[in-house]
Design a protein around this motif. Structure first.
Motif, PDB file in Angstrom:
ATOM      1  N   GLY A 219       0.788  -1.219   0.000  1.00  0.00           N
ATOM      2  CA  GLY A 219       0.000   0.000   0.000  1.00  0.00           C
ATOM      3  C   GLY A 219       0.821   1.270   0.000  1.00  0.00           C
ATOM      4  O   GLY A 219       0.261   2.363  -0.084  1.00  0.00           O
ATOM      5  N   GLU A 220       2.143   1.172   0.064  1.00  0.00           N
ATOM      6  CA  GLU A 220       2.987   2.363   0.021  1.00  0.00           C
ATOM      7  C   GLU A 220       2.931   2.990  -1.367  1.00  0.00           C
ATOM      8  O   GLU A 220       2.926   2.289  -2.377  1.00  0.00           O
ATOM      9  N   LEU A 221       2.875   4.318  -1.402  1.00  0.00           N
ATOM     10  CA  LEU A 221       2.825   5.038  -2.675  1.00  0.00           C
ATOM     11  C   LEU A 221       4.187   5.639  -2.980  1.00  0.00           C
ATOM     12  O   LEU A 221       4.742   6.382  -2.171  1.00  0.00           O
ATOM     13  N   LEU A 222       4.723   5.307  -4.156  1.00  0.00           N
ATOM     14  CA  LEU A 222       5.974   5.892  -4.626  1.00  0.00           C
ATOM     15  C   LEU A 222       5.650   6.804  -5.808  1.00  0.00           C
ATOM     16  O   LEU A 222       5.259   6.323  -6.874  1.00  0.00           O
ATOM     17  N   PRO A 223       5.764   8.123  -5.644  1.00  0.00           N
ATOM     18  CA  PRO A 223       5.496   9.025  -6.769  1.00  0.00           C
ATOM     19  C   PRO A 223       6.664   9.033  -7.743  1.00  0.00           C
ATOM     20  O   PRO A 223       7.832   9.003  -7.344  1.00  0.00           O
ATOM     21  N   GLY A 224       6.340   9.040  -9.027  1.00  0.00           N
ATOM     22  CA  GLY A 224       7.387   9.159 -10.035  1.00  0.00           C
ATOM     23  C   GLY A 224       7.901   7.836 -10.566  1.00  0.00           C
ATOM     24  O   GLY A 224       7.505   6.757 -10.127  1.00  0.00           O
ATOM     25  N   TYR A 225       8.788   7.955 -11.526  1.00  0.00           N
ATOM     26  CA  TYR A 225       9.387   6.800 -12.202  1.00  0.00           C
ATOM     27  C   TYR A 225      10.534   6.229 -11.369  1.00  0.00           C
ATOM     28  O   TYR A 225      11.398   6.970 -10.888  1.00  0.00           O
TER      29      TYR A 225
END
Length: 238
Positions: A219-225
């Motif tokens: 459920g962790e969100l990593l923004p970006g490439y």
């Protein structure tokens, strides 16, 4: 699939609503307030938070707090200073997992067979870094990472990016059409029942404001490439 679109209406309704009478306290007051704000909309859960007098309310992937008398609203993080643990973030991650499970893989475009890691990516077909990510699809899959796409055309409904997303979803071969679109090639225009708007609403509730946005299995969100090799290393270290 039913994703509740409360991202904007929740805070606005709370600010405009008048205080409840003090005759109802606790969970009942919270339920009463929510019923007045959003008739017909039901939260996924209402429970006591670790802070006395504060209730946790979960709508899809969104976690907010209301006071026991139903008067005060908070959208914030609760941090246990003794353990240095962000309790809200932990709960939010769990809520995000539940929201994605509600979407279901039938409403995603998936690259890679059964893998050790399943990473959900909100993507915009015309986003440069989204295209860069897609060029590494084989590398992600080789690293035992399955990529599950949800659409998030940042220009909004009716934009060229939105129309491309719909055409990709409605294509006879969705994965082939996705790759063609990501390569800047024209995809045959098609329309059909599709989940693109629901994907966008879910992204809004998660607070996504850029693409690509990666949701990890926990459920962790990593923004970006994030390059395939680096993402694999990060996932293996979790």
């Amino acid at each position: 699939m039913q994703i509740k679109n409360i991202a904007l209406s929740l805070a606005a309704s709370l600010l405009l609503a008048q205080p409840l009478l003090a005759e109802t306290d606790g969970k009942g007051a919270v339920q009463q307030r929510l019923a007045k704000m959003m008739p017909g909309a039901k939260p996924d859960s209402i429970s006591e938070s670790p802070v006395k007098g504060l209730y946790e309310v979960v709508f899809g992937p969104q976690v907010v707090y209301l006071s026991a008398d139903g008067r005060y609203f908070m959208k914030a993080n609760i941090i246990d200073l003794e353990t240095d643990e962000n309790l809200t973030e932990k709960r939010r991650s769990s809520a995000i997992q539940g929201a994605l499970a509600e979407v279901g893989e039938d409403n995603m475009i998936i690259f890679g067979d059964t893998s050790k890691h399943q990473v959900t990516v909100f993507t915009d077909i015309d986003c440069g870094y989204c295209r860069k990510l897609h060029k590494e699809i084989a590398a992600y899959n080789k690293a035992d990472i399955q990529i599950r796409y949800l659409f998030y055309p940042r220009a909004g409904v009716g934009s060229p990016s939105y129309d491309k997303a719909v055409s990709v979803w409605c294509a006879d071969d969705q994965k082939k059409a996705m790759t063609q679109a990501k390569d800047g090639k024209k995809v045959a225009e098609k329309k059909c029942d599709n989940p693109v708007v629901e994907h966008m609403r879910l992204g809004e509730l998660m607070g996504i404001n850029g693409t690509p946005a990666m949701i990890l299995p926990d459920g962790e969100l990593l923004p970006g490439y994030v390059p395939a090799a680096k993402l694999s290393q990060y996932l293996e270290g979790k």
